[in-house]
Structure formats: C-alpha cells, structure tokens
Motif scaffolding. Sequence first.
Motif, PDB file in Angstrom:
ATOM      1  N   VAL A 184     -28.615  24.302  -7.097  1.00 24.11           N
ATOM      2  CA  VAL A 184     -28.837  22.867  -6.951  1.00 24.11           C
ATOM      3  C   VAL A 184     -29.500  22.357  -8.218  1.00 24.11           C
ATOM      4  CG1 VAL A 184     -29.905  21.037  -5.590  1.00 24.11           C
ATOM      5  CG2 VAL A 184     -29.161  23.134  -4.471  1.00 24.11           C
ATOM      6  N   THR A 185     -28.963  21.296  -8.796  1.00 21.49           N
ATOM      7  CA  THR A 185     -29.542  20.724 -10.001  1.00 21.49           C
ATOM      8  C   THR A 185     -30.647  19.737  -9.642  1.00 21.49           C
ATOM      9  OG1 THR A 185     -27.947  18.911 -10.084  1.00 21.49           O
ATOM     10  CG2 THR A 185     -27.344  20.977 -11.189  1.00 21.49           C
ATOM     11  N   GLU A 186     -31.366  19.293 -10.675  1.00 17.68           N
ATOM     12  CA  GLU A 186     -32.493  18.399 -10.416  1.00 17.68           C
ATOM     13  C   GLU A 186     -32.045  17.042  -9.880  1.00 17.68           C
ATOM     14  OE1 GLU A 186     -33.003  16.876 -15.059  1.00 17.68           O
ATOM     15  OE2 GLU A 186     -34.641  17.897 -14.026  1.00 17.68           O
ATOM     16  N   ASP A 187     -30.777  16.678 -10.059  1.00 14.95           N
ATOM     17  CA  ASP A 187     -30.301  15.420  -9.494  1.00 14.95           C
ATOM     18  C   ASP A 187     -29.601  15.610  -8.155  1.00 14.95           C
ATOM     19  OD1 ASP A 187     -28.034  16.664 -10.378  1.00 14.95           O
ATOM     20  OD2 ASP A 187     -27.298  15.004 -11.611  1.00 14.95           O
ATOM     21  N   GLY A 188     -29.724  16.818  -7.575  1.00 12.93           N
ATOM     22  CA  GLY A 188     -29.230  17.054  -6.224  1.00 12.93           C
ATOM     23  C   GLY A 188     -27.783  17.473  -6.107  1.00 12.93           C
ATOM     24  N   ALA A 189     -27.138  17.835  -7.219  1.00 15.18           N
ATOM     25  CA  ALA A 189     -25.752  18.301  -7.170  1.00 15.18           C
ATOM     26  C   ALA A 189     -25.719  19.785  -6.827  1.00 15.18           C
ATOM     27  CB  ALA A 189     -25.063  18.057  -8.505  1.00 15.18           C
ATOM     28  N   VAL A 190     -24.684  20.208  -6.087  1.00 11.62           N
ATOM     29  CA  VAL A 190     -24.540  21.603  -5.665  1.00 11.62           C
ATOM     30  C   VAL A 190     -23.372  22.244  -6.417  1.00 11.62           C
ATOM     31  CG1 VAL A 190     -24.095  23.162  -3.735  1.00 11.62           C
ATOM     32  CG2 VAL A 190     -25.475  21.097  -3.391  1.00 11.62           C
ATOM     33  N   PHE A 191     -23.607  23.455  -6.907  1.00  5.77           N
ATOM     34  CA  PHE A 191     -22.579  24.231  -7.586  1.00  5.77           C
ATOM     35  C   PHE A 191     -22.467  25.594  -6.896  1.00  5.77           C
ATOM     36  CE2 PHE A 191     -23.994  21.097 -10.532  1.00  5.77           C
ATOM     37  CZ  PHE A 191     -22.915  20.809 -11.360  1.00  5.77           C
ATOM     38  N   SER A 192     -21.260  26.147  -6.871  1.00 10.94           N
ATOM     39  CA  SER A 192     -21.054  27.458  -6.257  1.00 10.94           C
ATOM     40  C   SER A 192     -20.102  28.279  -7.104  1.00 10.94           C
ATOM     41  CB  SER A 192     -20.508  27.305  -4.831  1.00 10.94           C
ATOM     42  OG  SER A 192     -19.212  26.726  -4.843  1.00 10.94           O
ATOM     43  N   TRP A 193     -20.210  29.599  -6.973  1.00 15.68           N
ATOM     44  CA  TRP A 193     -19.297  30.491  -7.671  1.00 15.68           C
ATOM     45  C   TRP A 193     -19.333  31.873  -7.032  1.00 15.68           C
ATOM     46  CZ3 TRP A 193     -24.105  29.172  -9.285  1.00 15.68           C
ATOM     47  CH2 TRP A 193     -24.959  30.157  -9.811  1.00 15.68           C
TER      48      TRP A 193
ATOM     49  N   LEU B 244      -9.486  28.855  -0.748  1.00 15.03           N
ATOM     50  CA  LEU B 244      -9.953  30.243  -0.737  1.00 15.03           C
ATOM     51  C   LEU B 244      -9.813  30.875  -2.113  1.00 15.03           C
ATOM     52  CD1 LEU B 244      -8.376  31.403   2.652  1.00 15.03           C
ATOM     53  CD2 LEU B 244     -10.647  30.426   2.235  1.00 15.03           C
ATOM     54  N   VAL B 245      -9.941  30.066  -3.154  1.00 14.38           N
ATOM     55  CA  VAL B 245      -9.788  30.528  -4.530  1.00 14.38           C
ATOM     56  C   VAL B 245     -11.148  30.967  -5.086  1.00 14.38           C
ATOM     57  CG1 VAL B 245      -9.082  29.901  -6.873  1.00 14.38           C
ATOM     58  CG2 VAL B 245      -7.845  28.985  -4.892  1.00 14.38           C
ATOM     59  N   ASP B 246     -11.218  32.204  -5.586  1.00 15.80           N
ATOM     60  CA  ASP B 246     -12.451  32.706  -6.191  1.00 15.80           C
ATOM     61  C   ASP B 246     -12.750  31.942  -7.483  1.00 15.80           C
ATOM     62  OD1 ASP B 246     -12.430  34.596  -4.189  1.00 15.80           O
ATOM     63  OD2 ASP B 246     -11.696  36.217  -5.473  1.00 15.80           O
ATOM     64  N   TRP B 247     -14.040  31.724  -7.734  1.00 13.67           N
ATOM     65  CA  TRP B 247     -14.457  31.061  -8.970  1.00 13.67           C
ATOM     66  C   TRP B 247     -15.497  31.926  -9.662  1.00 13.67           C
ATOM     67  CZ3 TRP B 247     -12.491  26.896 -11.424  1.00 13.67           C
ATOM     68  CH2 TRP B 247     -11.530  26.168 -10.734  1.00 13.67           C
TER      69      TRP B 247
END
Length: 212
Positions: A113-122, A135-138
Amino acid sequence: ENHSVALSNEGRVYSWGSGRWGQLGHGSLRNARLPRAVDALRDVWVCSVACGCYHNLALAWEGGVYSWGSGAHPLEHRKQDDVKLLPPTLVGGQLRGERVRSIAAAELHNLAVTEDGAVFSWGDATFGKLGHGNLVDWPAPRRVEALRGTQVGAVATGPRHSLAVAADGRVFGWGFGDDTLGLRAFHKTAPVYGACAVASSAAAAASAAVPP
C-alpha cells in the motif's frame, strides 16, 4: 518456510531458521540456529518486515520495498536455482518511484500500500488472489485497478486470498474462500466489498493502527 525474521529498534533485520530457499538473506542456503543480521540491508533503515513461505519483504523508512529468498519475486523458485542466492533486492515494477507504507506477504504473493492509499500486488495469481480480474501471474508489482479511488490503509494476505482495509473502515476481499472472504461468494478475481459489521469494526481499528 521454517524461518523467522525480526526487526530491531534501530531498523536492522535479523533472520534465522531454514535457509533452503535463500530466505534468510545471508547469501547462502545454509541454516542459521541463531538470529543473524542481514548484512545486505545494513545501510537501509527498515520499519517493517513480512514473511512469505519462500521469501521475505522489508519496508524501508523512505518507502522502498526489498525482497529476497527465492529471488526478486516469489515465482522464481519454480524456475531457477541461482536466484535463491540473490541479496535483498529493491522491488521495481509499478512500485518504482512510489512511497510504500504497508506490506504483506503470503506463500506466493505480495501486497503493498502506498502513502496515497493505492494497492499493488504481485506473484502467483492462482485463485485470483492478486485482484487483477484474471489468473495471470505478475512477477513485478501491478496496481489493483478495482480499488482505484479507494484509499486503503492496510492489507493482509492468506495462501489463497487477500484483504484490504479502506480508510473509512470498509473491508475488501478477493481470491478463494467463503468464510475467509466474508463475501458469501466462493471465488473472486477482483476486490469485492464485504459488508460485514464485525469486519468493519475490526477494519477501523486496523486502519487506525497504520501510521500516516
């Protein structure tokens, strides 16, 4: 897997246990019976750590995320052996240039989670636990677009699912599971709001515990 990571008040990272996947970060696959400093991070002031099964994450005070273990991301242990010996590596992808304030690691995937509240996944996308609607791997961080416009304060991961707590107390879940998601749905590949009073109360407390 069979290892532990600890963080000192001075921002130093220590690890011990099984080194089979290089998850101790000591530059070898040897086990360690006692806590040992991760020297590759000696010049980085770390504020939090997260343990996966074959890898670990460390969040630096300046907002960068470091990963080590089965490689620069948790998928590589399936393909290569040499990546196990990589030192803690600064995570790039769409997180490059972002300031992260919260991290979570599961068996084979990660959230930030970034300081502006955005979510990233991998990582591994089995069961849709990355939240990208497929269902694509990142192998590198990618923003969870379904949560764009929602300010998230904290995230959590399970082996087959992910959760996010919004600043307003709402809980979002995605991945595989009925009771774990609290959504009365078995399989979701993108974040869905779980309107559960108990979850919302817990979410507000968790959100309040996240530093600004």
